[in-house]
Write an enzyme that holds these catalytic residues in place. Structure first.
Site, PDB file in Angstrom:
ATOM      1  CG  HIS A  19      -2.010  -1.133   1.023  1.00 23.91           C
ATOM      2  ND1 HIS A  19      -2.690  -1.697   2.072  1.00 23.91           N
ATOM      3  CD2 HIS A  19      -2.455  -1.798  -0.093  1.00 23.91           C
ATOM      4  CE1 HIS A  19      -3.505  -2.645   1.619  1.00 23.91           C
ATOM      5  NE2 HIS A  19      -3.372  -2.730   0.314  1.00 23.91           N
ATOM      6  CG  HIS A  42      -6.134 -11.065  -7.686  1.00 22.00           C
ATOM      7  ND1 HIS A  42      -5.547 -10.709  -8.867  1.00 22.00           N
ATOM      8  CD2 HIS A  42      -6.357 -12.410  -7.746  1.00 22.00           C
ATOM      9  CE1 HIS A  42      -5.412 -11.792  -9.632  1.00 22.00           C
ATOM     10  NE2 HIS A  42      -5.897 -12.838  -8.973  1.00 22.00           N
ATOM     11  CB  SER A 119      -5.682  -2.342  -3.108  1.00 23.24           C
ATOM     12  OG  SER A 119      -6.426  -3.514  -3.321  1.00 23.24           O
ATOM     13  CD  GLU A 137     -12.372 -10.902  -4.057  1.00 24.44           C
ATOM     14  OE1 GLU A 137     -11.278 -10.318  -3.989  1.00 24.44           O
ATOM     15  OE2 GLU A 137     -12.497 -12.129  -3.830  1.00 24.44           O
ATOM     16  CG  ASP A 165      -9.766 -15.557 -13.517  1.00 23.12           C
ATOM     17  OD1 ASP A 165      -9.532 -16.769 -13.556  1.00 23.12           O
ATOM     18  OD2 ASP A 165      -8.866 -14.708 -13.459  1.00 23.12           O
ATOM     19  N   GLY A 166      -9.855 -12.097 -12.321  1.00 23.72           N
ATOM     20  CA  GLY A 166      -9.094 -10.908 -12.682  1.00 23.72           C
ATOM     21  C   GLY A 166      -8.024 -11.159 -13.734  1.00 23.72           C
ATOM     22  CG  ASP A 186      -2.499  -7.980  -3.510  1.00 19.91           C
ATOM     23  OD1 ASP A 186      -1.594  -8.771  -3.190  1.00 19.91           O
ATOM     24  OD2 ASP A 186      -3.231  -7.399  -2.674  1.00 19.91           O
TER      25      ASP A 186
END
Ligand code: SAM
Length: 312
Positions: A19, A42, A119, A137, A165-166, A186
């Site tokens: 972060h 994510h 995030s 997500e 699905d990212g 991430d």
């Protein structure tokens, strides 16, 4: 379905690293007038309670974000010397760490540290009205919580939550309309194939949109696939002729230990890194200052250290 829930880990040393770097990148990217699109492949649940059951069970924030708070709130005891007593003072934070602490503080009442932004909320807080945020997500519960949390912001179409699905979902958005984007990747790396999927996603993204900024978090654990991630990303960036930066933070030894009864104790997450392709030119100097300070405050044993590699 996955069992990983970021609520157990929110505010841990890996979040502090990730972060802090994320904020430093975004501060630079929002300087240019052209609209920016940020993708969080994510995203997690978006907001976490550090006094909730999940965080209290794991206690990970205590060795991460809350350690920084403790260091600034409780200066080390006065050290008596043969001459005048030396008054130890709270750390003088480097600018990017101060920025991170201020941003987390802005989600809390003065002096309180109960809420920790993930995030999605950190990113949204730094965007301008013309910028866009796309959040992926996959976990049904976290996706629902994330949607509810984002709805509270009342920012309309600026932020989209996609229960997809990212790794795959990113493809259809690249290149973005104004050709300015940051991709944060991430994953939880709960599934072993995530390591290879990260590298494949970045290879594909660089083909579609070579000028984007990509920030990829990875754990540094005793698994060859984990160490392959930065190595393979370096090769991809170098082949594409792109600048890169790789920052890592180790808080303790990765060795297994045993307790008095001979039971093997795993070290948990001893270290992590974040790899950035096309980093802002300001990031290197900012992290050269910040990483040693993070390693010193977050150290859990004498193996704590930080590293920064880059190619321009
Ligand atoms: N980026 C968040 C932050 O910094 O606050 C934390 C994200 S957490 C490390 C990883 C998240 O990815 C989890 O919430 C998990 O449910 C989700 N996830 C796992 N596999 C996914 C996939 N293939 N696509 C999208 N989300 C996924």
């Amino acid at each position: 379905m996955f069992s990983y829930r970021h609520a157990f880990h929110a505010g841990n040393h890996a979040d502090v690293l990730k972060h802090t770097v994320l904020i430093a990148i975004l501060r630079h990217l929002v300087h240019k007038d052209t609209a920016l699109t940020v993708f969080d492949t994510h995203a997690g649940a978006g907001l976490y309670r550090l006094d909730g059951d999940y965080a209290e069970t794991s206690g990970e924030a205590a060795d991460g974000f809350l350690r920084l708070i403790g260091a600034q709130a409780k200066p080390a005891p006065v050290v008596e010397t043969s001459s005048a007593p030396t008054k130890a003072t709270a750390p003088q934070w480097t600018p990017v760490i101060q920025d991170y602490l201020d941003l987390v503080a802005s989600f809390n009442a003065k002096g309180s540290h109960k809420v920790y932004p993930g995030s999605p909320f950190i990113i949204q807080r730094l965007l301008r009205e013309r910028d866009k945020l796309k959040l992926f997500e996959l976990h049904p519960t976290d996706a629902k919580t994330l949607s509810a949390n984002i709805a509270q912001l009342e920012v309309g179409r600026q932020v989209a939550v996609l229960r997809e699905d990212g790794f795959e979902g990113l493809k259809k958005f690249l290149p973005p309309p104004a050709r300015r984007a940051l991709v944060l990747c991430d994953p939880s790396y709960e599934v072993k194939t995530d390591y290879a999927r990260v590298v494949a996603m970045i290879a594909d993204s660089l083909q579609r949109f070579a000028t984007g900024t990509y920030a990829i978090w990875y754990p540094l654990i005793a698994r060859p696939e984990a160490h392959d991630v930065p190595r393979k990303l370096k090769t991809l960036a170098t082949k594409a002729g792109k600048a890169w930066l790789n920052a890592s933070l180790t808080v303790k030894s990765s060795k297994l230990t045993t307790d008095e009864a001979g039971v093997v104790i795993r070290p948990g997450l001893p270290a992590s890194g974040i790899f950035i392709i096309n980093p802002p030119h300001t990031l290197k100097t900012a992290l050269q200052l910040a990483l040693p300070q993070l390693a010193s405050i977050l150290a859990q044993d004498r193996h704590a250290t930080s590293a920064l590699e880059f190619a321009t």
